[in-house]
Design an enzyme around this catalytic site. Structure first.
Site, PDB file in Angstrom:
ATOM      1  N   GLU D 209      14.914  16.482  31.821  1.00  0.00           N
ATOM      2  CA  GLU D 209      14.267  16.368  33.119  1.00  0.00           C
ATOM      3  C   GLU D 209      13.783  17.623  33.285  1.00  0.00           C
ATOM      4  O   GLU D 209      14.031  18.583  32.504  1.00  0.00           O
ATOM      5  CB  GLU D 209      15.211  15.665  33.874  1.00  0.00           C
ATOM      6  CG  GLU D 209      16.788  16.654  34.075  1.00  0.00           C
ATOM      7  CD  GLU D 209      17.656  15.941  35.256  1.00  0.00           C
ATOM      8  OE1 GLU D 209      17.951  14.704  34.833  1.00  0.00           O
ATOM      9  OE2 GLU D 209      18.295  16.880  35.715  1.00  0.00           O
ATOM     10  N   HIS D 247      12.714  33.619  42.638  1.00  0.00           N
ATOM     11  CA  HIS D 247      11.598  34.388  41.671  1.00  0.00           C
ATOM     12  C   HIS D 247      12.598  34.568  40.484  1.00  0.00           C
ATOM     13  O   HIS D 247      12.172  34.330  39.451  1.00  0.00           O
ATOM     14  CB  HIS D 247      11.365  35.693  42.334  1.00  0.00           C
ATOM     15  CG  HIS D 247      10.490  35.471  43.349  1.00  0.00           C
ATOM     16  ND1 HIS D 247       9.159  34.941  43.348  1.00  0.00           N
ATOM     17  CD2 HIS D 247      10.468  36.004  44.478  1.00  0.00           C
ATOM     18  CE1 HIS D 247       8.616  34.895  44.666  1.00  0.00           C
ATOM     19  NE2 HIS D 247       9.352  35.556  45.316  1.00  0.00           N
TER      20      HIS D 247
END
Lengths: 377, 290, 377, 290
Positions: D209, D247
């Site tokens: 996935e 990030h």
């Protein structure tokens, strides 16, 4: 740095270890007020930083205000091993079914924390260790991994406790390890850890000794005074100037560099003379430090001074300057024998001699001790 | 040969720009030690005694080929600097500073063992091989070259023994300070094994003291593994009881740690027990040591 | 659980990371008061839990009271990515010489924390990662050992910083790791970490996302509300009942057991239909849970419901009962297709059919999607 | 043979006295799994489904000769129980529970690697070898014996694939749930290696996935180490973006984690990429799998 029982108990409580209701007082009136709050019977415990206060009569119980008043007054006017009792902890008296022991210390040889438990808590735990080692179990801890309930249980299973107190004990031992870790302890100890009549557990004493070398980073989380915690004012003063000072009964001042050399000096002096103290400078001898050492040992009445130092970290003539400055500043006339070797030793000898010190230039401490005995004849 | 220090040992001094670090560097150089550089964070590019100073240990290793390090780093920075030094691939580390937190010492010991790095201290005067070199603060004037190994828990007592021996012209192969802290980075039997295997050491003196169980473990090791003559002295027979480790310590150790326990263990292992340091002369004479 | 910037900044500050002077307000008056305290110029930052608020206009600066009043009013009447701005952080505007980036997250594959630093902080850091990877450095951390200054320095040295900011950065990165460890973070991030004109450092943003699974043991040290932190009220409701709910724009209700199966269902539905949501039950389907799931998805206007569930942990007919109970309680008539397989599947099918649900008994989700499309024709 | 589970596997169930633990024990027994006992602290001496319950894992191992364990332990106790189980010498551990703190999972993974213990999960449906046995919660009716190996990050998608295959009479050798958490105890390549070495597996299906980089690493492993035909399906092509790792996560992984990145990696490694689970039938037919 060893904490008072009440200081340790407050930390234990913060870490979820059950401790008795209690209060700390400095007066009989205070004691009565606390006892009223928590209800009789109560226990009065002298807060002095020495072992064996129970056997010395420093712990009493009180069933009533009258009894409390008298006991508190007695204790607050008492000395234990030379230490005046200034504070009492008044705490609830719990109904004890059984007393256990648990502690965590450092196993120096393996360099690991070690947890120790026993079904025989109480004042005679060290005797138990000697005579019934089967009632004691211990395990080394990998500090990288920490200490988990399953490990605590595995240790406690060796004592043959029933499942319920075992689980509760393992919970407390894991919390105790967190205290040990967080406060960089040399030792944490609950003795006794009490199984109450109602089946609950309670830490009825709290020992916590913190590594002095770690205090610099613990001060914030501790928020306790860290000075003047030793019983003897001269010993506190020693700590202040950064040396180890142990007060003794004799009349010969003893300054050594290094604990080993200090102990060897004591061994060689043996019964021939009586040291008034044991002052060990540690590394880094300076003029200023030795000046202060002279000052410190001369707070007692001395018959003579014995100095046994080696210069390693610093050149040793610096220290010699401090000694001689003190002699001259105070017009000291009592006999001083010094064995001082190491870097700049010839210069050192010259300086010491200029202050009237009897200098020994051989390595063997015997020679210096013989010289001192000679001088005292 | 000597133990620990040899001709291939290339030493850096950590904390070289400090007052103590720079003086000791001078003395180690004067004694003939092969010092190749130093490290002080933020002082890279300077020189001390003509040696290059680096910011980081790995830079020092890369530039100088260093394989050994002696520490004059402030106690509160020792743990970090130690891990850095182990990671940089240094083989031998001598931690001179005192007052290292013992919980740091446990971490250092564990890390060094994991990585196979040999380390001495904390609170050690270091290592000295007379006529060859020294890492640490041992005052050179007290030592003389010879064939007796000395291993001491106490710094100044190692000087006392070396001094007594040297005065009688009995020299030393290597004098090792183990470190005086409750947790040290290298235990007594490990050093004894090196002396046993050292062709230039004929006999060994163990200078111990009360507390801990280094001597008891050493006695056990000696009984099973050593053939060279060994003498020992234990300081603290008449000393005031030092720091008490509480019940837990006493329970864990049992009789270990006491003067009598140590003496008994050594006697059982066939070690000569010296009642006073000066008695070492008689023992040396008996074994024809020089 | 992601914390607001002001919550993160307060934690960073407690751990010794330098952060700007600041205050959080809900009104223009509040904003003026805080700006008066810290002095102009100030920065106004919308406190919403979505990324990219700067690019969306959620951050403004003000040089004067007038400017502040207007900007604060604008922001407090603004929505960012659908979230109304309710709180503003007013903080000092610092003089920026350079913007760096530092963050710590978890590297799933190695199962270790990873520290990431860059000389190119700011909003475009992900672009930097793609196009100038040499300006980014990262290192994996062994959580057993912790993270020491020397390791932080070794990482930061790769960026070619000057010695002084390097040491200061490494100090902050080590502190950031302590936050990461203590708060069981999934991510901690300072972007930008600013080198000020005066040479000092300051964390001008604070990202801290905590592992939801660890909240049970962090609640005490956090002392923050942990509920209703998602932007969407239905998503918050999903969290309340213990399922993952993501709100979407379509009109087909979607319930699946397991994120993988849910994603596969979305993929197979593709562009043929428009899901109104993505509801993933996790393990442990019960009647009560599925009843609540029906309730939740039907808070939106739906054209049909698609249910794709497997029974693993629990027998699946229990869940079926909850669905059918909801249908009957609410006289639901819209088309429902259910593929339900696993333990007790035959019983399940019977129950579902009794509620008028169209049951698919084959394994392939395609078959069920085709069925649904058929029904909607 | 199958992978992971075999005739010598003797399983204990941890958390056996709980509601889920006891039901699943019944189902595992019904499927023919050799369950030899269970563990629930404080419930030692009870029996569940005729099996003895112990307080501690080491007792269970001693009394039953267990060498594998499946966990139905509440999430907050899993770390402690896991370390206990590794210490007790169990070889294979399946962690079914979800919501294990990820910082705990990191510790568990590290400890298992150190001690050489194989562990699956957390948040895994477990392992099932059709006709032989199962450790975990996979619903038996969907599986059929055969020669296709299935390895899945998602629990329910492993059922979907097994169901689709079984309907076409294509059986499975072993179906393995890796666990759906960001940190799992055993990575994809390790399982693939077992399938490659298993004489009873002819081909392997990887059910992945979006997110993480298991698939990318697996692709690399496959390119260098595997010869058997492999098909893969990646869920999440059209899914709403899940939990964003911020990030730092994006930077560390670069393009790893995206649907396109994974597909590209698999294609490069010669893996057949399935756009939908049902396409597995065509692939199986092409490779004459049964």
């Amino acid at each position: 740095m060893r904490l008072h029982e009440y200081e340790g108990a407050a930390i234990f409580e913060k870490f979820g270890i059950p401790v008795p209701r209690r209060g700390v007082v400095r007066t009989v009136e205070g004691a009565l007020r606390i006892a009223d709050e928590i209800g009789f019977p109560v226990v009065l415990k002298s807060q002095v930083l020495v072992g064996g206060r129970g056997l010395a009569g420093g712990i009493k119980t009180a069933e009533s205000s009258d009894e409390l008043e008298k006991s508190a007054d007695d204790l607050l006017n008492m000395e234990i091993k030379g230490l005046p009792v200034k504070e009492l902890m008044i705490s609830e008296r719990v109904k004890i079914a059984k007393e256990l022991y648990m502690g965590i210390t450092i196993d120096g040889y393996s360099g690991k924390p070690v947890a120790v438990v026993s079904t025989e808590g109480g004042v005679l735990i060290e005797e138990t260790a000697k005579h019934s080692p089967e009632k004691i179990a211990s395990v080394k801890i990998d500090p990288k991994l920490g200490f988990y309930p399953y490990q605590a249980q595995k240790l406690l299973r060796q004592l043959g406790l029933a499942p319920k107190p075992l689980t509760a004990c393992s919970d407390i031992l894991v919390r105790l390890y967190k205290v040990f870790e967080k406060y960089e302890a040399i030792i944490v100890e609950i003795n006794p850890l009490v199984i109450l009549e109602n089946g609950g557990l309670m830490a009825v004493d709290a020992v916590l000794e913190i590594d002095d070398s770690a205090l610099f980073r613990l001060k914030k989380s501790l928020s306790l005074p860290t000075d003047n915690r030793l019983g003897n004012s001269l010993e506190n003063k020693g700590k202040e100037i950064g040396v180890t000072y142990v007060d003794l009964d004799g009349d010969i001042g003893l300054i050594s560099s290094g604990a080993g050399l200090g102990m060897a000096s004591m061994d060689i002096i043996g019964n021939k003379l009586n040291p008034a103290n044991f002052l060990e400078t540690g590394g880094g001898i300076t003029a200023d430090l030795l000046y202060k050492c002279m000052e410190l040992i001369l707070m007692k009445d001395l018959k003579a001074i014995f100095i046994n130092i080696y210069g390693g970290i610093n050149p040793i003539h610096e220290g010699a300057k401090g000694i001689v400055k003190y002699i001259k500043d105070h017009h000291l006339t009592l006999p001083i024998v010094a064995k001082a070797l190491g870097n700049h030793q010839e210069e050192t000898w010259e300086i010491l001699r200029s202050g009237g010190v009897h200098v020994v230039t051989q390595a063997a401490t015997e020679t210096a001790v013989d010289k001192l005995i000679d001088l005292l004849k | 040969m000597s133990i620990l220090l040899n001709d291939d040992t290339r030493v850096i001094v950590q904390g070289i720009t400090g007052k103590i670090g720079s003086v000791q560097t001078k003395w180690m150089l004067e004694y003939g030690t092969k010092i190749v550089g130093g490290v002080t964070p933020g002082k890279g590019g300077q020189t001390v005694e003509g040696l290059p100073v680096f910011n980081y240990v790995d830079d020092a290793v890369k530039e100088t080929g260093a394989n050994a390090s002696v520490f004059f780093v402030p106690a509160i920075f020792v743990l970090d600097a130690f891990l850095e030094t182990v990671d940089a691939g240094i083989d031998l580390i001598v931690i001179v500073p005192e007052h290292i937190p013992v919980h740091d010492a446990m971490k250092m010991r564990d890390y060094a063992k994991d990585k196979g790095t040999l380390a001495l201290g904390p609170t050690t005067p270091g290592i000295l091989s007379p006529g060859k070199g020294k890492m640490g603060i041992m005052p050179a004037s007290l030592f003389a070259p010879g064939r007796v190994g000395v291993i001491s828990r106490s710094g100044t007592l190692s000087y006392e023994f070396a001094g007594i021996l040297s005065e009688k012209n009995i020299g030393q192969s290597t004098v090792v300070g183990m470190g005086a802290d409750p947790v040290v980075l290298c235990n007594l039997p490990e050093i004894l094994e090196m002396f046993e295997n050292d062709a230039d050491t004929d006999a060994v003196i163990i200078v111990g003291e009360v507390g801990g169980e280094q001597e008891e473990k050493a006695a056990d090791f000696i009984a099973h593994n050593m053939k060279k003559p060994i003498a020992s002295y234990i300081a603290g027979r008449f000393s005031p009881q030092g720091k008490k480790m509480g019940h837990a310590g006493a329970i864990v150790r049992g009789s270990a740690g006491t003067y009598d326990g140590k003496i008994e263990a050594f006697k059982k292992a066939g070690v000569t027990v010296l009642e006073s340091p000066v008695h070492v002369n008689a023992w040396a004479e008996k074994h024809h040591l020089r």
